[in-house]
Write a protein that holds these residues in place. Structure first.
Motif, short mmCIF file in Angstrom:
data_model
loop_
_atom_site.label_atom_id
_atom_site.label_comp_id
_atom_site.label_asym_id
_atom_site.label_seq_id
_atom_site.Cartn_x
_atom_site.Cartn_y
_atom_site.Cartn_z
N SER A 7 0.85 -1.19 0.00
CA SER A 7 0.00 0.00 0.00
C SER A 7 0.88 1.24 0.00
O SER A 7 1.96 1.25 0.58
CB SER A 7 -0.95 0.01 1.21
N GLU A 8 0.40 2.27 -0.68
CA GLU A 8 1.11 3.53 -0.72
C GLU A 8 0.95 4.25 0.62
O GLU A 8 -0.05 4.08 1.30
CB GLU A 8 0.57 4.42 -1.84
N PRO A 9 1.94 5.07 0.99
CA PRO A 9 1.81 5.83 2.23
C PRO A 9 0.68 6.85 2.11
O PRO A 9 0.32 7.24 1.00
CB PRO A 9 3.16 6.51 2.39
N ALA A 10 0.18 7.27 3.25
CA ALA A 10 -0.87 8.29 3.27
C ALA A 10 -0.38 9.55 2.56
O ALA A 10 0.79 9.92 2.67
CB ALA A 10 -1.27 8.60 4.71
N GLN A 11 -1.27 10.19 1.87
CA GLN A 11 -0.92 11.40 1.12
C GLN A 11 -0.62 12.59 2.02
O GLN A 11 -0.06 13.58 1.57
CB GLN A 11 -2.04 11.76 0.14
N ASN A 12 -1.01 12.50 3.28
CA ASN A 12 -0.78 13.61 4.20
C ASN A 12 0.10 13.20 5.39
O ASN A 12 0.06 13.82 6.44
CB ASN A 12 -2.11 14.17 4.70
N ALA A 13 0.91 12.17 5.19
CA ALA A 13 1.80 11.70 6.25
C ALA A 13 2.90 12.73 6.51
O ALA A 13 3.24 13.53 5.64
CB ALA A 13 2.41 10.36 5.85
#
Length: 171
Positions: A7-13
Motif C-alpha cells: 500500500s502507498e503511504p498516506a498522502q498527508n503523512a
C-alpha cells in the motif's frame, strides 16, 4: 511463497512516515515481482549477455540494505554477503547452490535490521561512517531517499524481467 500486501503511504503523512512508507512500498514491490515463480524462473536473465535476474536483484538489495543501514549508518563491520573483492558483482553471479529461500530470508533479515537501526536515528542525524567520495557523513533523510531511488530503479528492471518470464505486468 506468501502474497505480499502493498500500500502507498498516506498522502498527508509527515516526512518520516512518508519516506519510510515509500521505502516499504518499493521493498514490497520487488517481493511482488518475484511471487509465484520457480527458482529457475527467478534465475532467468533479462537479456543476454546480461546476468540480471530477479534472484540477483533480491541478493543485490540485501547487500544495499546491509551497506547503507549497517556499514554506513552505524559504521558496523558487516562483511559482504554475496560479493567480494575478486567479484564485485557477486550478488548477480548465481551458482547452482543459490536458492530463493536463502536469498529471500537474507534480504528480509537485512530489511529488519535496517528498520531497527534507522529507528534509533532522527532524519537529520548523521551516519557514523563517511562518504568515500567526499568524506562527509549522510543524514538518515538522504539514506532513505537514496534507498527509495535504488529500489525504484531496480523495480523497473524487475518489471521488465517479470514480463519476459511470464508476461505479467503492473506497477
Amino acid at each position: 511463497m506468501t502474497t505480499t500486501q502493498r500500500s502507498e503511504p498516506a498522502q498527508n503523512a509527515d516526512e518520516r512516515a512518508m519516506l519510510e512508507g515509500w521505502l516499504e512500498y518499493h521493498r514490497q514491490t520487488l517481493a511482488q515481482k518475484c511471487e509465484g515463480l520457480t527458482d529457475a524462473q527467478l534465475r532467468t536473465a533479462s537479456v543476454p549477455p546480461s546476468e540480471l535476474s530477479l534472484l540477483g536483484l533480491v541478493r543485490h538489495m540485501a547487500e544495499v540494505e546491509r551497506g547503507w543501514f549497517r556499514r554506513t549508518l552505524l559504521a558496523e563491520d558487516a562483511d559482504p554477503i554475496y560479493y567480494s573483492e575478486e567479484d564485485h558483482d557477486g550478488d548477480f553471479h548465481l551458482t547452482d547452490k543459490d536458492t530463493w529461500e536463502e536469498a529471500y530470508a537474507t534480504w528480509q533479515a537485512e530489511i529488519e535490521t535496517a528498520r531497527r537501526n534507522a529507528a534509533g536515528f532522527a532524519l537529520d542525524d548523521l551516519s557514523r561512517n563517511l562518504s568515500r567520495h567526499n568524506g562527509e557523513p549522510f543524514n538518515l533523510r538522504w539514506i532513505y531517499t537514496h534507498m527509495i531511488e535504488e529500489y525504484a530503479r531496480h523495480n523497473g528492471h524487475a518489471d521488465l524481467i517479470r514480463e519476459r518470464i511470464d508476461g505479467a505486468t503492473g506497477d
